[in-house]
Write an enzyme that holds these catalytic residues in place. Structure first.
Site, PDB file in Angstrom:
ATOM      1  N   GLY A 151      69.991  30.558  46.689  1.00  0.00           N
ATOM      2  CA  GLY A 151      68.052  29.597  46.879  1.00  0.00           C
ATOM      3  C   GLY A 151      67.648  29.118  45.451  1.00  0.00           C
ATOM      4  O   GLY A 151      67.893  29.012  44.838  1.00  0.00           O
ATOM      5  N   ARG A 230      67.704  43.394  46.368  1.00  0.00           N
ATOM      6  CA  ARG A 230      66.603  43.722  47.015  1.00  0.00           C
ATOM      7  C   ARG A 230      68.302  45.257  46.936  1.00  0.00           C
ATOM      8  O   ARG A 230      69.506  45.098  46.825  1.00  0.00           O
ATOM      9  CB  ARG A 230      66.936  44.011  48.377  1.00  0.00           C
ATOM     10  CG  ARG A 230      65.286  43.305  48.799  1.00  0.00           C
ATOM     11  CD  ARG A 230      64.158  44.071  48.355  1.00  0.00           C
ATOM     12  NE  ARG A 230      62.853  43.160  48.834  1.00  0.00           N
ATOM     13  CZ  ARG A 230      61.983  42.322  48.143  1.00  0.00           C
ATOM     14  NH1 ARG A 230      62.578  43.089  46.362  1.00  0.00           N
ATOM     15  NH2 ARG A 230      60.909  42.056  48.878  1.00  0.00           N
ATOM     16  N   ASP A 254      67.313  45.925  38.856  1.00  0.00           N
ATOM     17  CA  ASP A 254      65.513  46.364  38.201  1.00  0.00           C
ATOM     18  C   ASP A 254      65.665  46.570  40.411  1.00  0.00           C
ATOM     19  O   ASP A 254      64.373  46.783  40.909  1.00  0.00           O
ATOM     20  CB  ASP A 254      65.396  44.716  39.083  1.00  0.00           C
ATOM     21  CG  ASP A 254      63.447  45.056  38.940  1.00  0.00           C
ATOM     22  OD1 ASP A 254      63.296  45.304  37.755  1.00  0.00           O
ATOM     23  OD2 ASP A 254      63.107  43.762  39.751  1.00  0.00           O
ATOM     24  N   GLU A 259      62.854  53.122  45.910  1.00  0.00           N
ATOM     25  CA  GLU A 259      62.413  53.366  45.181  1.00  0.00           C
ATOM     26  C   GLU A 259      61.290  53.811  45.725  1.00  0.00           C
ATOM     27  O   GLU A 259      60.495  53.558  46.595  1.00  0.00           O
ATOM     28  CB  GLU A 259      61.749  51.424  45.413  1.00  0.00           C
ATOM     29  CG  GLU A 259      63.395  51.021  44.930  1.00  0.00           C
ATOM     30  CD  GLU A 259      63.144  48.968  44.444  1.00  0.00           C
ATOM     31  OE1 GLU A 259      61.378  48.564  44.638  1.00  0.00           O
ATOM     32  OE2 GLU A 259      63.897  48.707  44.670  1.00  0.00           O
ATOM     33  N   HIS A 277      61.378  47.808  39.475  1.00  0.00           N
ATOM     34  CA  HIS A 277      61.166  46.250  40.062  1.00  0.00           C
ATOM     35  C   HIS A 277      60.103  45.585  39.577  1.00  0.00           C
ATOM     36  O   HIS A 277      59.334  46.090  40.035  1.00  0.00           O
ATOM     37  CB  HIS A 277      61.161  47.093  41.944  1.00  0.00           C
ATOM     38  CG  HIS A 277      61.350  45.798  42.964  1.00  0.00           C
ATOM     39  ND1 HIS A 277      61.017  46.397  43.767  1.00  0.00           N
ATOM     40  CD2 HIS A 277      60.932  44.929  42.514  1.00  0.00           C
ATOM     41  CE1 HIS A 277      61.184  44.952  44.248  1.00  0.00           C
ATOM     42  NE2 HIS A 277      61.093  44.374  43.877  1.00  0.00           N
ATOM     43  N   GLY A 279      60.469  42.315  38.902  1.00  0.00           N
ATOM     44  CA  GLY A 279      61.007  40.776  38.421  1.00  0.00           C
ATOM     45  C   GLY A 279      60.011  39.575  38.564  1.00  0.00           C
ATOM     46  O   GLY A 279      59.863  38.773  37.304  1.00  0.00           O
TER      47      GLY A 279
HETATM   48  C1  8YV Z   1      57.098  42.125  44.136  1.00  0.00           C
HETATM   49  C2  8YV Z   1      59.010  41.256  45.232  1.00  0.00           C
HETATM   50  O1  8YV Z   1      57.894  44.109  43.812  1.00  0.00           O
HETATM   51  O2  8YV Z   1      57.724  39.082  45.631  1.00  0.00           O
HETATM   52  C3  8YV Z   1      59.205  39.905  45.946  1.00  0.00           C
HETATM   53  O3  8YV Z   1      59.191  40.140  47.654  1.00  0.00           O
HETATM   54  O4  8YV Z   1      60.365  42.183  45.424  1.00  0.00           O
HETATM   55  C4  8YV Z   1      58.069  41.246  43.603  1.00  0.00           C
HETATM   56  O5  8YV Z   1      58.116  40.002  43.406  1.00  0.00           O
HETATM   57  C5  8YV Z   1      56.174  42.263  45.211  1.00  0.00           C
HETATM   58  O6  8YV Z   1      56.171  40.954  45.313  1.00  0.00           O
HETATM   59  C6  8YV Z   1      55.610  43.650  45.087  1.00  0.00           C
HETATM   60  O7  8YV Z   1      54.831  43.878  46.353  1.00  0.00           O
END
Ligand code: 8YV
Length: 323
Positions: A151, A230, A254, A259, A277, A279
């Site tokens: 992606g 994920r 990450d 979690e 987590h 990122g």
């Molecule tokens: C954040 C994420 O944890 O955007 C996502 O799907 O996994 C991360 O950027 C999320 O935005 C927080 O809710």
């Protein structure tokens, strides 16, 4: 009259205040209990994210809902098919986080490959002075990077990987010839080829457990698994077993199944590098992600163009501005 919107996630206070200028804003507490039923009928937009989601039960109780705006890239906890069937639009925030998530992937990859955390401890503990030099590590140059998921974040990884002298190839549901990187249609074959397997696919049922025991063992004793997608994508018990018995060299993670309480095995293994987590967790990116929500609500109720569309409204409804 201001349209009513419902915020289900922990949306930042300044952005929430901006929304309150144009909308009647309800939160989770406002819809709890039977007395709240009347309020549910007025809700025309929902703000949420991958963590807070939107349950099927709540969706069924929102007859006036027109749009769901996710402030995250992921939306696996929202029933997209149900939205499509009801003609409810949906947007996410993916376009805002491409660079930071790709950077985080490289951060984890480099930290794991060169044993940053152990090297830090070597200095911090005094072992450098007591025991001598930290063991030599392997260079990244010329190593093979298997990217799982091509992606937009996957595409942002290609240039970064090449800048570090890595040789990229990828697995994806469909081939993307335009990215100019070799496609490998078999995930296990990609893992067997790669020194590092970097996972950046969407979450949800379609990808659950796709990094299974076969893939992990194919990556092998000198291989490294990096996951910035994920936790659900990886078979965690199989991963832990392989990290323990030497079937896999290392993992850099990450994201986790559970979690914010990852399996204690992952936090105690020496060949695992962990992030909480994060990122997309920079001030700039999180603000940009929230701004997409504001822009999309403004566009939806003002008749403008939506950004980062996941579900298009079947026929763009005519909305009188903030009517
Ligand atoms: C954040 C994420 O944890 O955007 C996502 O799907 O996994 C991360 O950027 C999320 O935005 C927080 O809710």
């Amino acid at each position: 009259m201001k349209p009513t919107i419902l915020i289900l996630n922990d949306f930042s206070a300044p952005h929430r205040e901006s929304l309150a200028q144009c909308f009647t804003v309800l939160g989770r507490d406002d819809i709890a209990g039977p007395a709240a039923e009347e309020g549910l009928y007025r809700i025309r937009a929902v703000v949420t994210d991958s963590g807070a989601g939107l349950s099927r039960d709540l969706l069924a109780r929102l007859p006036a809902l027109e749009i769901v705006t996710c402030s995250s890239a992921g939306y696996e906890s929202v029933d997209v098919d149900a939205l499509s069937k009801r003609g409810i639009a949906m947007t996410n925030a993916s376009e805002a986080l491409l660079d930071d998530v790709a950077d985080t992937a490289m951060l984890l990859l480099l930290a794991s490959w060169r044993s940053l955390v152990a090297a830090h401890r070597h200095v911090e503990s005094g072992d450098w002075g007591r025991l001598g030099e930290f063991p030599l590590q392997r260079s990244l140059r010329g190593k093979r990077l298997g990217i799982v998921g091509m992606g937009r974040i996957g595409q942002h990884l290609i240039g970064r990987a090449r800048a570090f002298g890595l040789e990229p190839a990828y697995f994806n549901r469909t081939e993307r010839p335009e990215v100019g990187v070799p496609f490998q249609p078999d995930l296990t074959d990609l893992a067997a080829w790669a020194d590092i397997l970097l996972v950046i696919v969407a979450g949800g049922e379609g990808t659950r457990g796709m990094i299974d025991e076969r893939v992990i063992r194919a990556l092998g004793p000198t291989g490294t698994l990096v996951n910035v997608s994920r936790g659900s994508v990886v078979d965690e018990p199989a991963l832990i077993a392989a990290l323990r018995d030497g079937g896999l060299g290392a993992a850099a993670l990450d994201v986790f199944r559970n979690e914010p309480h990852p399996d204690p095995a992952l936090t105690s293994l020496p060949n695992v590098t962990l992030l909480p987590h994060m990122g997309s967790a920079t001030v700039e990116t999180r603000s940009a992600m929230a701004q997409i929500v504001l822009d999309n609500l403004d566009a939806h109720f003002g008749g403008g163009t939506l950004r980062s569309v996941v579900v298009e409204p079947p026929n763009r409804r005519q909305h009188a501005r903030f009517s």
